[in-house]
Design a protein around this motif. Sequence first.
Motif, short mmCIF file in Angstrom:
data_model
loop_
_atom_site.label_atom_id
_atom_site.label_comp_id
_atom_site.label_asym_id
_atom_site.label_seq_id
_atom_site.Cartn_x
_atom_site.Cartn_y
_atom_site.Cartn_z
N ASP A 173 0.77 -1.42 -0.01
CA ASP A 173 -0.12 0.05 -0.02
C ASP A 173 1.01 1.51 -0.02
O ASP A 173 0.56 2.37 -0.42
N HIS A 174 2.02 1.22 0.60
CA HIS A 174 2.90 2.47 0.95
C HIS A 174 3.92 2.34 0.33
O HIS A 174 4.76 3.51 0.33
N GLY A 175 4.59 1.38 0.07
CA GLY A 175 6.09 1.06 -0.07
C GLY A 175 6.58 1.62 -1.81
O GLY A 175 7.73 1.77 -2.09
N ARG A 176 5.51 1.61 -2.65
CA ARG A 176 5.78 2.00 -4.07
C ARG A 176 6.83 1.19 -4.67
O ARG A 176 7.68 1.57 -5.40
N LEU A 177 6.83 -0.25 -4.17
CA LEU A 177 7.56 -1.14 -4.83
C LEU A 177 7.38 -1.48 -6.16
O LEU A 177 6.16 -1.71 -6.56
N SER A 178 8.67 -1.83 -7.02
CA SER A 178 8.20 -2.41 -8.34
C SER A 178 8.11 -3.84 -8.47
O SER A 178 7.92 -4.29 -9.60
N ILE A 179 7.98 -4.56 -7.21
CA ILE A 179 7.96 -5.89 -7.39
C ILE A 179 6.70 -6.18 -6.50
O ILE A 179 6.48 -5.59 -5.35
N ASP A 180 6.15 -7.37 -6.79
CA ASP A 180 4.95 -7.71 -6.00
C ASP A 180 5.45 -8.13 -4.52
O ASP A 180 6.37 -9.05 -4.39
N THR A 181 4.82 -7.74 -3.61
CA THR A 181 5.39 -7.95 -2.09
C THR A 181 5.14 -9.47 -1.92
O THR A 181 5.95 -9.88 -0.79
N THR A 182 4.29 -10.36 -2.40
CA THR A 182 4.22 -11.56 -2.00
C THR A 182 5.32 -12.14 -2.62
O THR A 182 5.58 -13.51 -2.25
#
Length: 79
Positions: A11-20
Amino acid sequence: MEGKIRQILKDHGRLSIDTTKLAVDSDLYQAGMTSHASVNVMLALEGVFDIEFPDRMLKRSVFESISAILTAISELKTN
């Protein structure tokens, strides 16, 4: 606890990778998290886990991986 952290990162990390798909020791900054996003992650963690990160923990290494975040939260919850 790990599931909640992954949701906050999503929700908040703005990651380019799926967190799962992130390993617990993956570098979140290499995965796309910015310093600004890490502040949003920290604030969300404080709200969800009812904790407050002290000044000594406001450094990149505390938020660099899911594992590091878990360690920090566990330390704060036991104090």
